[in-house]
Design an enzyme around this catalytic site. Structure first.
Site, short mmCIF file in Angstrom:
data_model
loop_
_atom_site.label_atom_id
_atom_site.label_comp_id
_atom_site.label_asym_id
_atom_site.label_seq_id
_atom_site.Cartn_x
_atom_site.Cartn_y
_atom_site.Cartn_z
N GLN A 246 0.83 -1.20 0.00
CA GLN A 246 0.00 0.00 0.00
C GLN A 246 0.87 1.25 0.00
OE1 GLN A 246 -2.22 -0.78 3.55
NE2 GLN A 246 -0.42 -0.79 4.84
N ASP B 93 -9.79 -4.73 12.72
CA ASP B 93 -9.66 -3.32 12.32
C ASP B 93 -9.13 -3.23 10.89
OD1 ASP B 93 -9.75 -0.59 12.52
OD2 ASP B 93 -7.90 -0.39 13.67
#
Length: 285
Positions: A18, A145
């Site tokens: 990412q 999460d």
């Protein structure tokens, strides 16, 4: 690239997984992953308190917890408020996140240096693979999460198969808390997550909280056993109170959907990704 962000960029890097960007202005530090806001230091306490403490209040004697995603360490920080926890395992895909939020003092301060705590063990792995291949279990608490399910790689982490693997890693009265996107901006996606958990025989308790940086945000607590009433919260929180917690399970009409029309998210259909994209597109036209 600075034209894409409201505040000055103080760090940016691209990992194999990412693109990470940090901005800072005044007393506000923000993390963006692939251009999407992950937190603002001004109000992240609302999000992370909601993600962690309602679930913890439902388990009177939790000893072992796992956090999946959450490489910024802030969910871990909130878990560390509970002295009864003896071990916290953080499963994070991207080692660069750990390097930033454990090793760089100016960022580690945001999580209270939680990732340096001796109770915390860090595993760098894909959570799906780790759950499938690891023999580790006995978790009283699981904090999930992950980023929103806006592609198939993320969508697999919200499927029946993932929740089946997760249940295998829990104790019989384990409690799960899942960030579940916005029930305001993507109500069908939010309720799809809840229905997928129910399909796998979890008892579920959806709720929502207002986070100024994000708007109304959704969370789902789930367990293999029926969920008790809310328990006690730590006294030092900045947002949650027992009185407020009682109101968060009430959903306004514009956050509700017809559950009979909500599909189950499976690996072979990834319908959640489609619902998420359609809802957000409709909301932001």
């Amino acid at each position: 690239e600075t034209d894409l962000f409201a505040d000055p960029i103080v760090y940016k890097s691209t990992s194999p997984y990412q693109k990470l960007t940090l901005t800072h202005a005044g007393n506000d530090t923000r993390l963006f992953i692939n251009g999407a806001l992950q937190f603002s230091s001004l109000d992240e306490h609302r999000y992370h308190e909601s993600l962690v403490h309602p679930a913890m209040s439902l388990h009177s004697n939790a000893k072992k917890a796992v956090v999946m995603g959450g490489g910024d360490g802030m969910a871990v920080r909130e878990l560390l408020r509970h002295p009864n926890l003896k071990e916290i395992v953080l499963v994070e895909l991207d080692p660069m996140m750990i390097e930033l939020f454990r090793d760089k003092d100016e960022l580690a301060k945001l999580n209270g240096f939680a990732l340096r705590d001796k109770r915390v063990r860090i595993v760098t792995d894909d959570a799906f693979t780790w759950l499938r291949e690891s023999k580790e279990g006995g978790f009283d608490i699981a904090i999930i999460d992950f980023p929103d399910p806006n592609n198939f790689s993320l969508g697999k982490l919200y499927t029946t198969h993932f929740y089946r693997l997760l249940k295998r890693a829990l104790t019989k009265d384990g409690i799960v808390s899942i960030q579940s996107t916005s029930p305001m901006f993507s109500p069908r996606a939010f309720w799809c997550i809840a229905e997928t958990l129910r399909y796998e025989s979890y008892f579920v308790r959806p709720f929502h909280a207002y986070v100024p940086s994000f708007g109304e945000w959704g969370f789902i607590i789930a367990s293999p056993k029926d969920l008790p009433q809310w328990g006690e919260l730590p006294s030092s929180l900045e947002y949650l109170t027992s009185e407020l917690l009682e109101t968060l399970t009430v959903f306004p009409i514009d956050m509700q959907v017809d559950l009979d029309e909500i599909p189950i998210n499976r690996l072979d259909n990834q319908t959640l990704v489609r619902l998420y994209e359609e809802d957000w597109t409709r909301m932001h036209r």
